[in-house]
Design an enzyme around this catalytic site. Structure first.
Site, PDB file in Angstrom:
ATOM      1  N   ASP A 192       0.837  -1.205   0.000  1.00  0.00           N
ATOM      2  CA  ASP A 192       0.000   0.000   0.000  1.00  0.00           C
ATOM      3  C   ASP A 192       0.873   1.257   0.000  1.00  0.00           C
ATOM      4  O   ASP A 192       2.052   1.216   0.364  1.00  0.00           O
ATOM      5  CB  ASP A 192      -0.925   0.022   1.227  1.00  0.00           C
ATOM      6  N   ASP A 218       3.859   2.145  -4.536  1.00  0.00           N
ATOM      7  CA  ASP A 218       2.894   2.925  -5.301  1.00  0.00           C
ATOM      8  C   ASP A 218       2.559   2.152  -6.580  1.00  0.00           C
ATOM      9  O   ASP A 218       3.437   1.965  -7.436  1.00  0.00           O
ATOM     10  CB  ASP A 218       3.543   4.282  -5.630  1.00  0.00           C
ATOM     11  N   VAL A 219       1.316   1.717  -6.703  1.00  0.00           N
ATOM     12  CA  VAL A 219       0.940   0.887  -7.863  1.00  0.00           C
ATOM     13  C   VAL A 219       1.001   1.642  -9.187  1.00  0.00           C
ATOM     14  O   VAL A 219       0.922   1.035 -10.248  1.00  0.00           O
ATOM     15  CB  VAL A 219      -0.491   0.269  -7.722  1.00  0.00           C
ATOM     16  N   ASN A 223      -5.739  -4.950  -6.541  1.00  0.00           N
ATOM     17  CA  ASN A 223      -6.940  -4.381  -5.926  1.00  0.00           C
ATOM     18  C   ASN A 223      -6.911  -2.861  -5.726  1.00  0.00           C
ATOM     19  O   ASN A 223      -7.948  -2.221  -5.758  1.00  0.00           O
ATOM     20  CB  ASN A 223      -7.161  -5.087  -4.577  1.00  0.00           C
ATOM     21  N   TYR A 252     -14.152   7.113 -13.718  1.00  0.00           N
ATOM     22  CA  TYR A 252     -14.174   5.859 -12.952  1.00  0.00           C
ATOM     23  C   TYR A 252     -14.711   4.737 -13.847  1.00  0.00           C
ATOM     24  O   TYR A 252     -14.124   3.661 -13.926  1.00  0.00           O
ATOM     25  CB  TYR A 252     -15.028   6.035 -11.689  1.00  0.00           C
ATOM     26  N   LYS A 275     -12.799   1.225 -15.020  1.00  0.00           N
ATOM     27  CA  LYS A 275     -13.326  -0.078 -14.616  1.00  0.00           C
ATOM     28  C   LYS A 275     -13.775  -0.895 -15.838  1.00  0.00           C
ATOM     29  O   LYS A 275     -13.626  -2.115 -15.842  1.00  0.00           O
ATOM     30  CB  LYS A 275     -14.450   0.086 -13.592  1.00  0.00           C
TER      31      LYS A 275
HETATM   32  N1  LIG Z   1     -15.903   0.663  -2.020  1.00  0.00           N
HETATM   33  C1  LIG Z   1     -16.658   0.475  -3.061  1.00  0.00           C
HETATM   34  O1  LIG Z   1     -17.877   0.789  -3.047  1.00  0.00           O
HETATM   35  C2  LIG Z   1     -16.092  -0.149  -4.306  1.00  0.00           C
HETATM   36  C3  LIG Z   1     -16.993  -0.620  -5.286  1.00  0.00           C
HETATM   37  C4  LIG Z   1     -16.482  -1.196  -6.433  1.00  0.00           C
HETATM   38  C5  LIG Z   1     -15.127  -1.331  -6.603  1.00  0.00           C
HETATM   39  N2  LIG Z   1     -14.267  -0.848  -5.654  1.00  0.00           N
HETATM   40  C6  LIG Z   1     -12.846  -0.983  -5.911  1.00  0.00           C
HETATM   41  O2  LIG Z   1     -12.242  -1.671  -4.834  1.00  0.00           O
HETATM   42  C7  LIG Z   1     -10.839  -1.362  -4.801  1.00  0.00           C
HETATM   43  C8  LIG Z   1     -10.434  -1.043  -3.363  1.00  0.00           C
HETATM   44  O3  LIG Z   1     -11.099   0.146  -2.981  1.00  0.00           O
HETATM   45  P1  LIG Z   1     -11.755   0.347  -1.546  1.00  0.00           P
HETATM   46  O4  LIG Z   1     -13.171   0.641  -1.752  1.00  0.00           O
HETATM   47  O5  LIG Z   1     -11.343  -0.729  -0.647  1.00  0.00           O
HETATM   48  O6  LIG Z   1     -11.084   1.753  -1.137  1.00  0.00           O
HETATM   49  P2  LIG Z   1     -10.075   2.132   0.072  1.00  0.00           P
HETATM   50  O7  LIG Z   1      -9.701   3.544  -0.221  1.00  0.00           O
HETATM   51  O8  LIG Z   1     -10.714   1.817   1.363  1.00  0.00           O
HETATM   52  O9  LIG Z   1      -8.843   1.173  -0.163  1.00  0.00           O
HETATM   53  C9  LIG Z   1      -7.995   1.349  -1.301  1.00  0.00           C
HETATM   54  C10 LIG Z   1      -6.552   1.094  -0.868  1.00  0.00           C
HETATM   55  O10 LIG Z   1      -5.717   1.281  -2.028  1.00  0.00           O
HETATM   56  C11 LIG Z   1      -4.585   2.033  -1.628  1.00  0.00           C
HETATM   57  N3  LIG Z   1      -4.027   2.767  -2.772  1.00  0.00           N
HETATM   58  C12 LIG Z   1      -4.574   3.790  -3.448  1.00  0.00           C
HETATM   59  N4  LIG Z   1      -3.707   4.267  -4.361  1.00  0.00           N
HETATM   60  C13 LIG Z   1      -2.585   3.512  -4.242  1.00  0.00           C
HETATM   61  C14 LIG Z   1      -1.338   3.530  -4.905  1.00  0.00           C
HETATM   62  N5  LIG Z   1      -1.051   4.425  -5.866  1.00  0.00           N
HETATM   63  N6  LIG Z   1      -0.414   2.611  -4.556  1.00  0.00           N
HETATM   64  C15 LIG Z   1      -0.672   1.693  -3.569  1.00  0.00           C
HETATM   65  N7  LIG Z   1      -1.830   1.651  -2.891  1.00  0.00           N
HETATM   66  C16 LIG Z   1      -2.780   2.550  -3.235  1.00  0.00           C
HETATM   67  C17 LIG Z   1      -5.130   2.988  -0.570  1.00  0.00           C
HETATM   68  O11 LIG Z   1      -4.095   3.521   0.238  1.00  0.00           O
HETATM   69  C18 LIG Z   1      -6.085   2.097   0.181  1.00  0.00           C
HETATM   70  O12 LIG Z   1      -5.440   1.425   1.228  1.00  0.00           O
HETATM   71  C19 LIG Z   1     -10.651  -0.205  -5.777  1.00  0.00           C
HETATM   72  O13 LIG Z   1     -10.117  -0.702  -6.984  1.00  0.00           O
HETATM   73  C20 LIG Z   1     -12.060   0.305  -5.983  1.00  0.00           C
HETATM   74  O14 LIG Z   1     -12.229   0.947  -7.230  1.00  0.00           O
HETATM   75  C21 LIG Z   1     -14.721  -0.272  -4.510  1.00  0.00           C
END
Ligand SMILES: NC(=O)c1ccc[n+]([C@@H]2O[C@H](COP(=O)([O-])OP(=O)(O)OC[C@H]3O[C@@H](n4cnc5c(N)ncnc54)[C@H](O)[C@@H]3O)[C@@H](O)[C@H]2O)c1
Length: 284
Positions: free
Chosen positions: A37, A63-64, A90, A156, A160
């Site tokens: 992360d 950093d991804v 993810n 977004y 996706k």
């Molecule tokens: N929460 C929702 O409703 C939802 C719905 C559909 C899809 N998603 C997808 O799920 C995935 C996870 O999101 P989430 O909802 O858990 O959000 P979140 O913000 O709670 O978790 C995302 C994590 O990714 C990390 N991150 C972000 N940019 C980064 C980078 N450049 N390098 C390394 N780490 C990085 C963040 O620090 C965080 O810990 C995402 O791809 C999001 O698009 C979420």
């Protein structure tokens, strides 16, 4: 894959939200877990939590959006554990707002965070898994936003839909070459995570320029409020880890956790087949 004990899972974005839930489920199944992360504080929290769980784990600050960081993550994983069995591609972010108003920096930020990141993960980890020649699995976290569209957050949806297209095509290629790597694409609807606060964790190169009038605009503020509302009223995160691991066991490609979107996906496909124009009135 049916047996998880002793195998190695790598989770990007593992410090919060869905990635954190996946890391917890992996640890529960006695996997060795690599939690990657960009959120340093989040990784510290995970360190104490996973120590308390007696898990075999490692955190990696990375950093991804940087290909070299993805390579570093793979190297650290192999150096410590000698193999990788499951990759959760993810990490991701959200950006709201109209394409004609967004600062270019925001467009770059979401494409690199949500799409390049997934391509980098596949590019780095598939050759390692292929060389291992063992049963492996890759889960790309997309979203139901990769199967439908709405007026809310075009960039977004763009990332996706790209994620799902990439996942499907790579999955075909792996099948074609008789690979032991299986794939899934995770397409949840709203889940209670910290996604609406992703701006706090932007990589330095995509940091918000608060001098830019866009960030004082009503569109930006409304976008933040709307995003906060939909994320905080999403489904609780508790079932997510189990659903995704069940899909890995079942070798299920599409993982959909929100059945209420199925008719909308069906309607979109029907509209395409009928060559019927998208109508914004549907959302009113
Ligand atoms: N929460 C929702 O409703 C939802 C719905 C559909 C899809 N998603 C997808 O799920 C995935 C996870 O999101 P989430 O909802 O858990 O959000 P979140 O913000 O709670 O978790 C995302 C994590 O990714 C990390 N991150 C972000 N940019 C980064 C980078 N450049 N390098 C390394 N780490 C990085 C963040 O620090 C965080 O810990 C995402 O791809 C999001 O698009 C979420």
């Amino acid at each position: 894959m049916k047996e998880f004990k002793g195998k190695v899972a790598v989770v990007t974005g593992g410090a919060n939200g869905i990635g954190h839930a996946l890391a917890q489920e992996a640890a529960k199944r006695e996997m060795k877990v690599v939690i990657a992360d960009i959120d340093k504080e989040g990784l510290d929290r995970v360190e104490s939590e996973f120590k308390g769980l007696n898990a075999d784990f490692m955190t990696v600050y990375m950093d991804v959006t940087e290909y070299s960081d993805m390579e570093m993550l793979a190297k650290k994983t192999i150096d410590k554990y000698g193999q990788v069995d499951i990759l959760f591609n993810n990490a991701g972010v959200s950006v709201m707002g109209a394409i004609w108003e967004l600062p270019i920096n925001d467009i770059d930020y979401i494409i690199h965070s949500n799409l390049y990141s997934v391509a980098y993960g596949l590019r780095v980890f598939i050759p390692i898994m292929e060389k291992q020649n063992t049963d492996c699995h890759i889960v790309n976290t997309a979203s139901v936003a990769g199967l439908i569209t709405s007026p809310g957050a075009p960039t977004y949806f763009m990332t996706k839909h790209g994620n799902i297209g990439l996942s499907e095509a790579v999955n075909y290629q792996l099948q074609e070459k008789g690979s032991k790597i299986k794939m899934s694409v995770f397409c949840p609807g709203f889940v209670q995570t910290d996604l609406h606060n992703c701006d706090k964790r932007r990589p330095e190169k995509f940091k918000i320029d608060w001098e830019d009038p866009y960030y004082q605009s009503e569109s930006y503020k409304e976008g933040y409020i709307k995003n906060t509302h939909v994320i905080t009223t999403g489904i609780p995160i508790d079932s997510i880890g189990m659903s995704v691991f069940q899909a890995i066991e079942d070798e299920q490609f599409y993982i959909l956790t929100h059945p209420q979107y199925l008719p909308i996906i069906g309607m979109r496909v029907k509209n395409v087949l009928d060559m019927k124009n998208p109508d914004v009135n549907f959302f009113k």
